[in-house]
Design an enzyme around this catalytic site. Sequence first.
Site, PDB file in Angstrom:
ATOM      1  CB  CYS A 187      -0.920   0.100   1.207  1.00 44.92           C
ATOM      2  SG  CYS A 187      -1.924  -1.344   1.474  1.00 44.92           S
ATOM      3  NE  ARG A 219       4.370   1.808  -0.757  1.00 44.41           N
ATOM      4  CZ  ARG A 219       5.502   1.417  -0.210  1.00 44.41           C
ATOM      5  NH1 ARG A 219       6.635   1.637  -0.836  1.00 44.41           N
ATOM      6  NH2 ARG A 219       5.527   0.832   0.965  1.00 44.41           N
ATOM      7  CD1 TRP A 265      -0.871  -5.784  -4.025  1.00 39.30           C
ATOM      8  CD2 TRP A 265      -0.444  -6.580  -1.981  1.00 39.30           C
ATOM      9  NE1 TRP A 265      -0.497  -7.091  -4.157  1.00 39.30           N
ATOM     10  CE2 TRP A 265      -0.224  -7.606  -2.924  1.00 39.30           C
ATOM     11  CE3 TRP A 265      -0.237  -6.856  -0.638  1.00 39.30           C
ATOM     12  CZ2 TRP A 265       0.197  -8.880  -2.556  1.00 39.30           C
ATOM     13  CZ3 TRP A 265       0.176  -8.128  -0.269  1.00 39.30           C
ATOM     14  CH2 TRP A 265       0.394  -9.132  -1.223  1.00 39.30           C
ATOM     15  CG  ASN A 322       2.471   0.645   3.760  1.00 36.42           C
ATOM     16  OD1 ASN A 322       2.119  -0.469   3.400  1.00 36.42           O
ATOM     17  ND2 ASN A 322       3.718   1.060   3.652  1.00 36.42           N
ATOM     18  N   GLY A 323       0.872  -1.340   6.012  1.00 37.24           N
ATOM     19  CA  GLY A 323       1.477  -2.310   6.924  1.00 37.24           C
ATOM     20  C   GLY A 323       0.457  -3.332   7.356  1.00 37.24           C
ATOM     21  CD  GLU A 341      14.122 -12.040 -13.605  1.00 37.95           C
ATOM     22  OE1 GLU A 341      13.762 -12.718 -12.640  1.00 37.95           O
ATOM     23  OE2 GLU A 341      13.713 -10.885 -13.808  1.00 37.95           O
ATOM     24  CE  LYS A 377      10.559  -9.518 -14.760  1.00 39.55           C
ATOM     25  NZ  LYS A 377      11.464  -9.664 -13.701  1.00 39.55           N
ATOM     26  CD  GLU A 402       7.140 -10.162 -12.834  1.00 39.65           C
ATOM     27  OE1 GLU A 402       6.732  -9.820 -11.728  1.00 39.65           O
ATOM     28  OE2 GLU A 402       8.339 -10.104 -13.156  1.00 39.65           O
ATOM     29  CG  HIS A 432      15.750 -36.131 -14.214  1.00 41.40           C
ATOM     30  ND1 HIS A 432      16.121 -37.451 -14.112  1.00 41.40           N
ATOM     31  CD2 HIS A 432      16.844 -35.456 -14.619  1.00 41.40           C
ATOM     32  CE1 HIS A 432      17.406 -37.560 -14.428  1.00 41.40           C
ATOM     33  NE2 HIS A 432      17.871 -36.363 -14.750  1.00 41.40           N
ATOM     34  CE  LYS A 492       9.965  -1.690  -9.300  1.00 40.29           C
ATOM     35  NZ  LYS A 492      10.156  -2.980  -9.968  1.00 40.29           N
TER      36      LYS A 492
HETATM   37  C1  F6R Z   1       9.599  -9.523 -10.367  1.00 36.05           C
HETATM   38  C2  F6R Z   1       9.811  -8.707  -9.192  1.00 36.05           C
HETATM   39  C3  F6R Z   1       9.750  -9.376  -7.863  1.00 36.05           C
HETATM   40  C4  F6R Z   1      10.790  -8.765  -6.924  1.00 36.05           C
HETATM   41  C5  F6R Z   1      10.621  -9.318  -5.513  1.00 36.05           C
HETATM   42  C6  F6R Z   1      11.671  -8.795  -4.571  1.00 36.05           C
HETATM   43  O1  F6R Z   1       9.689  -8.767 -11.527  1.00 36.05           O
HETATM   44  O2  F6R Z   1      10.000  -7.537  -9.275  1.00 36.05           O
HETATM   45  O3  F6R Z   1       9.931 -10.738  -7.978  1.00 36.05           O
HETATM   46  O4  F6R Z   1      12.056  -9.040  -7.416  1.00 36.05           O
HETATM   47  O5  F6R Z   1       9.351  -8.960  -5.027  1.00 36.05           O
HETATM   48  O6  F6R Z   1      11.660  -7.425  -4.475  1.00 36.05           O
HETATM   49  P1  F6R Z   1      12.929  -6.597  -4.049  1.00 36.05           P
HETATM   50  O7  F6R Z   1      13.971  -6.811  -5.069  1.00 36.05           O
HETATM   51  O8  F6R Z   1      12.451  -5.189  -3.982  1.00 36.05           O
HETATM   52  O9  F6R Z   1      13.337  -7.129  -2.705  1.00 36.05           O
END
Ligand code: F6R
Length: 615
Positions: A2, A27, A77, A103-104, A488, A492, A495, A511, A610
């Site tokens: 949030c 957020r 969120w 927030n929290g 990765e 990508k 998501e 396997h 994020k």
């Molecule tokens: C994927 C992504 C997430 C973050 C994860 C950790 O694109 O952004 O998987 O990598 O939430 O976040 P940070 O790096 O901010 O600790």
Amino acid sequence: MCGIIGYIGDKKASEVLINGLSHLEYRGYDSSGVALSYKGEVEIYKAQGKLINLIEILKTKEDICSKSHLGIGHIRWATHGLPTTLNAHPHTCNCKSLTLVHNGIIENYQELKEELKSKGCTFVSQTDTEVAAHLIAQEYGKTKDLLCAMQNAVKKIKGAFAFCAIHKNEPDKIVVAKRNAPLVIGLGDGENFIASDIPAIIEYTKKAIYLSDYQVGVVTKNDVKIYDKDDKLIQNKVENLPFEAIAISKMGYKHFMLKEINEQSDVVRNVLSSKLVSSSENVVLNEFKLSKEKIKKITRVQIIACGTSLHAGLVGKYIIEQLAKIPVDVEASSEYIYRDTIADENTLVIGISQSGETADTITAIKQAKEKGSHIVIITNRADSTMARLADSLLPVNAGIEVSVAATKSYMAQLMSLYLLSFYLSEQKEIKEYSSIIKNLKQELIELPNKIELITQNPQNIQKIAKKYSSYKDFIFIARGINYPSALEGALKLKEISYINATGYCAGELKHGPIAMLDENMPVLAVLNTGIVYDKVLSNCEEARARQAKLIGVTNHIAEKDKGLFDDLIIIPQISDMASPALNIVVLQMLAYYIAEYLGKDVDQPRNLAKSVTVE
Ligand code: F6R
């Protein structure tokens, strides 16, 4: 997660709040709301879904919007309760005199709720936040002072919070409090701002005060007063904010993600600048605070991170083990924290995080710190909670990353890990690797131009993205140092496009996952010339034999092998050890263009945020 925002001054509060919230959408974006105050009356507006829905509502409230110069706002969120309008913030008490955004997570909210119910409070939402609103209001009933009410209430709350509260009887102030959730107060001339993060206020001010945990503050038009956990008035340092407003503009790109992918060549230049001067000179890493003697005593490295940062950590394992000859464990922070992890003063613990606010990683870092390990933090946010926990802080300076899917921060993390592994090797005086390191350094210096060759020529990737955008599943395979690239790349894709994509080390295909393969399951193989090249090629043959469509991402393919692949993406020449930094650009672009063809909300994928500040 949030985002919260507050404003007091002469501007139209609604405009500052909405503008600020638009920069906090990373957020969360389940719902949003504002409370606008005018002469002691407070009006609350909330909307489910994206911020645009709230903006539409406010367009019909011209009267209050033009009059109100004090307000608080929130973007959610969802943690407790569905993402509905009812659960959206701000929340109030029964008499609606106190209004709160949060927030929290309030961990003891059930217990507090029962107690408050027994005192006559009625609850309308399913949120933990509403409990805090009632609690602060109860305390206000006793003290008739918003600051004291907040100070008393936070002492009863367990968990994490950043609060902004206003009260009808004190219409000239916003009271704030913080514990384990970010909060910054932007200082203006005759106006002040409160926000979860700098982008929300950077347009208005370059000066700010960061609140520390357990602090409570009173923000008026011309003043900010901060109190510590013993309610003593204290002075926090005024800091200059590190970002420019321009950093949060799309600069003509359709999405922030595409802009951030394209910024990666400059990110590499940035991270390397002044640290890697030439291939024949030692790395300069003044931020790393362990002495040479202590470096020589390091017996193990533990890398802890989440998501994309975890994948960067996996690349780090390969290079640190190879170049610095120290065993490296890489673990998801959420797994690291609930067992008795073995770490001591000879363990180097590296926390990697774009935001520096990820709750799981913060907890893991604190746990390792207690065991006496030296804590290295690799983060994009030198102003973050994690940065403040660091013994050695390696800021990666990728610039602010807005798109929820991490791209350029991953690149910056990779560069930091290369620098760190060179540095450890050089400090340990491991001579046998000096020529490998010299070549690698030269490759990193040349990397930005190679990244640009990929980003400036997207046509082939776009064509392939279009062709495969209708598939429902995807498998990504690679081996060795590119295994994290497969993970990765799959992350990508899933998501931002919601296509079910999984990354495997190519040797594992046979396997179990091979059972999934048929003409409906495309396999993307990352194969770079080096020790595992032929092995991955054989794994591709196995996939082909099951009629899977095959896409190859490679720096080299022999004429005879070309026919194996349905599609090929050729990257510039690069050694296996440096190749994750090029391969990932291709995979990010592929994911981006597939999601774009599918018309997905690339920068704000569903259910994500994020900055993941809940465990
Ligand atoms: C994927 C992504 C997430 C973050 C994860 C950790 O694109 O952004 O998987 O990598 O939430 O976040 P940070 O790096 O901010 O600790």
